[in-house]
Enzyme design. Structure first.
Site, PDB file in Angstrom:
ATOM      1  N   TYR A 148      51.154  42.370  37.088  1.00 30.47           N
ATOM      2  CA  TYR A 148      49.746  42.643  36.795  1.00 30.47           C
ATOM      3  C   TYR A 148      49.041  43.311  37.957  1.00 30.47           C
ATOM      4  O   TYR A 148      49.471  43.233  39.112  1.00 30.47           O
ATOM      5  CB  TYR A 148      49.006  41.368  36.353  1.00 30.47           C
ATOM      6  CG  TYR A 148      48.667  40.374  37.436  1.00 30.47           C
ATOM      7  CD1 TYR A 148      47.463  40.444  38.126  1.00 30.47           C
ATOM      8  CD2 TYR A 148      49.538  39.337  37.760  1.00 30.47           C
ATOM      9  CE1 TYR A 148      47.127  39.505  39.099  1.00 30.47           C
ATOM     10  CE2 TYR A 148      49.214  38.397  38.724  1.00 30.47           C
ATOM     11  CZ  TYR A 148      48.007  38.492  39.393  1.00 30.47           C
ATOM     12  OH  TYR A 148      47.691  37.574  40.364  1.00 30.47           O
ATOM     13  N   CYS A 149      47.959  44.010  37.598  1.00 26.36           N
ATOM     14  CA  CYS A 149      47.062  44.622  38.579  1.00 26.36           C
ATOM     15  C   CYS A 149      45.640  44.373  38.079  1.00 26.36           C
ATOM     16  O   CYS A 149      45.395  43.342  37.456  1.00 26.36           O
ATOM     17  CB  CYS A 149      47.382  46.109  38.746  1.00 26.36           C
ATOM     18  SG  CYS A 149      47.198  47.076  37.233  1.00 26.36           S
ATOM     19  N   HIS A 150      44.731  45.285  38.325  1.00 26.70           N
ATOM     20  CA  HIS A 150      43.341  45.071  37.901  1.00 26.70           C
ATOM     21  C   HIS A 150      43.187  45.247  36.389  1.00 26.70           C
ATOM     22  O   HIS A 150      42.674  44.372  35.705  1.00 26.70           O
ATOM     23  CB  HIS A 150      42.414  46.012  38.662  1.00 26.70           C
ATOM     24  CG  HIS A 150      40.962  45.714  38.473  1.00 26.70           C
ATOM     25  ND1 HIS A 150      39.993  46.652  38.677  1.00 26.70           N
ATOM     26  CD2 HIS A 150      40.306  44.591  38.085  1.00 26.70           C
ATOM     27  CE1 HIS A 150      38.798  46.111  38.432  1.00 26.70           C
ATOM     28  NE2 HIS A 150      38.969  44.860  38.070  1.00 26.70           N
TER      29      HIS A 150
END
Length: 110
Positions: free
Chosen positions: A65-67
């Site tokens: 995951y990221c933003h």
């Protein structure tokens, strides 16, 4: 184009609650992680992934995951191109922002 699996924040929450074995990989920058993070995640910024491939397990599911889910999808594709099995790769749809909106509503957003 490689077909990468996706998980919603709700699906990830269910897997974590069921103690499903998985490797949660946060590929955001350190300043983003300082704002908020999902408990139990391993933080390796996207640009450092090539240096830490040997620290990413390939025998269990990896949820990246990221933003918002764009960088994490790029990392998932990179891992697939470097020998990781696509059936073990998952991109968190909507990233940590979706997590904050649907699972942990007290988590700071940015």
């Amino acid at each position: 184009m490689i077909n990468i699996n996706t998980l919603t924040a709700t699906e990830l929450s269910e897997k974590l609650n069921q103690k499903t074995p998985l490797f949660l990989l946060d590929v955001r920058e350190p300043n983003e992680v300082a704002i908020c993070a999902i408990a139990g995640a391993t933080h390796i910024p996207m640009n450092l992934i090539p240096l830490y491939l040997d620290q990413i397990p390939d025998e269990i599911d990896i949820v990246i995951y990221c933003h918002h889910g764009v960088r994490s999808l790029n990392v998932a594709n990179y891992l697939a191109e470097n020998g990781f099995e696509t059936q073990h790769l998952y991109n968190l749809s909507g990233g940590i922002d979706a997590w904050a909106l649907t699972v942990d509503k007290l988590m700071p957003r940015y």
